[in-house]
Motif scaffolding. Structure first.
Motif, mmCIF file in Angstrom:
data_model
loop_
_atom_site.group_PDB
_atom_site.id
_atom_site.type_symbol
_atom_site.label_atom_id
_atom_site.label_comp_id
_atom_site.label_asym_id
_atom_site.label_seq_id
_atom_site.Cartn_x
_atom_site.Cartn_y
_atom_site.Cartn_z
ATOM 1 N N UNK A 24 62.471 53.911 35.465
ATOM 2 C CA UNK A 24 62.646 53.076 34.281
ATOM 3 C C UNK A 24 63.033 51.688 34.768
ATOM 4 N N UNK A 25 62.151 50.725 34.609
ATOM 5 C CA UNK A 25 62.391 49.383 35.137
ATOM 6 C C UNK A 25 62.891 48.442 34.045
ATOM 7 N N UNK A 26 63.345 48.996 32.937
ATOM 8 C CA UNK A 26 63.855 48.184 31.830
ATOM 9 C C UNK A 26 64.966 47.265 32.288
ATOM 10 N N UNK A 27 64.931 46.013 31.829
ATOM 11 C CA UNK A 27 65.959 45.041 32.164
ATOM 12 C C UNK A 27 65.681 44.257 33.427
ATOM 13 N N UNK A 28 64.593 44.561 34.146
ATOM 14 C CA UNK A 28 64.270 43.862 35.391
ATOM 15 C C UNK A 28 63.117 42.891 35.134
ATOM 16 N N UNK A 29 63.284 41.646 35.576
ATOM 17 C CA UNK A 29 62.259 40.609 35.408
ATOM 18 C C UNK A 29 60.988 40.962 36.183
ATOM 19 N N UNK A 30 59.838 40.855 35.521
ATOM 20 C CA UNK A 30 58.558 41.046 36.190
ATOM 21 C C UNK A 30 57.826 39.706 36.250
ATOM 22 N N UNK A 31 56.886 39.613 37.171
ATOM 23 C CA UNK A 31 56.114 38.388 37.371
ATOM 24 C C UNK A 31 54.644 38.759 37.536
ATOM 25 N N UNK A 32 53.746 37.831 37.233
ATOM 26 C CA UNK A 32 52.328 38.045 37.482
ATOM 27 C C UNK A 32 51.968 37.251 38.730
ATOM 28 N N UNK A 33 51.545 37.981 39.763
ATOM 29 C CA UNK A 33 51.155 37.361 41.030
ATOM 30 C C UNK A 33 49.792 37.917 41.409
ATOM 31 N N UNK A 34 48.827 37.035 41.618
ATOM 32 C CA UNK A 34 47.444 37.438 41.902
ATOM 33 C C UNK A 34 46.921 38.413 40.855
ATOM 34 N N UNK A 35 47.151 38.092 39.611
ATOM 35 C CA UNK A 35 46.703 38.841 38.423
ATOM 36 C C UNK A 35 47.273 40.258 38.333
ATOM 37 N N UNK A 36 48.324 40.563 39.084
ATOM 38 C CA UNK A 36 48.981 41.874 38.996
ATOM 39 C C UNK A 36 50.443 41.666 38.616
ATOM 40 N N UNK A 37 50.933 42.465 37.687
ATOM 41 C CA UNK A 37 52.345 42.395 37.290
ATOM 42 C C UNK A 37 53.178 43.109 38.341
#
Length: 195
Positions: A80-93
């Motif tokens: 469960x990765x809730x609460x963790x910032x995600x980023x889009x890098x090379x079109x992948x989250x």
């Protein structure tokens, strides 16, 4: 507290990736950028996966600006990765495995990681999986485990709260202009071209 963090996660966060595989060092894809959640052992390469981890749950670690990341699509199956910032890098989250030091800036930011103070893009609590582990150990008010409760009613309540609070956060009111605001005088003119 122990049940809130899977046994393999802290080992994963402390693992060194991207070294050359001792067994397959001469091969083209021999960098150790894979991790087996079932075996909970050291990093391994593409060829080791084929021979020793064929039917296991394996994630691939990638690099972004010299930091280890994992694709959300791979890790969210196990965590469960809730609460963790995600980023889009090379079109992948993706999300970062460990804390990334950030120099303190003088400008005000609206969202920061509760553990390391890194600025975040969204209204989340942590910048990385490592910071979430520290947060769980400190407070115990979040978890990596998936909830077993009925999600339909809790999802509706969460969506309502998000809708009510987000309008003001996303679209802050524009302050009224005051007479003391400086304005440009007239249209700027270009200097004449020389001959």
């Amino acid at each position: 507290m122990e049940q809130q963090v899977p046994p393999w996660l802290e080992k994963l966060l402390g693992t060194a990736f991207f070294s050359v595989c001792r067994t397959h060092g001469a091969a083209a894809r021999s960098e150790c950028n894979m991790y087996c959640l079932d075996c909970n052992c050291d990093a391994f390469c593409f060829y080791c996966r084929s021979s020793r981890h064929k039917d296991h749950q394996v994630i691939q670690i990638r690099r972004s600006s010299y930091h280890d990341v994992v694709r959300v699509s791979e890790i969210e199956k196990a965590l469960n990765i809730g609460g963790v910032q995600t980023y889009v890098i090379n079109s992948a989250r993706v999300l970062f495995l460990n804390e990334r030091p950030q120099p303190k800036s003088g400008k005000a930011v609206s969202h920061i990681c509760e553990i390391c103070g890194r600025s975040l893009l969204d209204a989340l609590r942590f910048c990385s999986l490592g910071c979430k582990v520290v947060g769980i150990k400190r407070n115990g008010n979040t978890s990596f485990m998936f909830e077993e409760i009925s999600s339909s009613s809790s999802t509706r309540i969460g969506e309502e709260e998000l809708r009510e609070g987000s309008q003001q956060d996303i679209y802050p009111l524009t302050p009224p202009s005051t007479s003391s605001t400086r304005r440009r005088k007239g249209i700027p003119h270009r200097a004449p071209f020389g001959s």
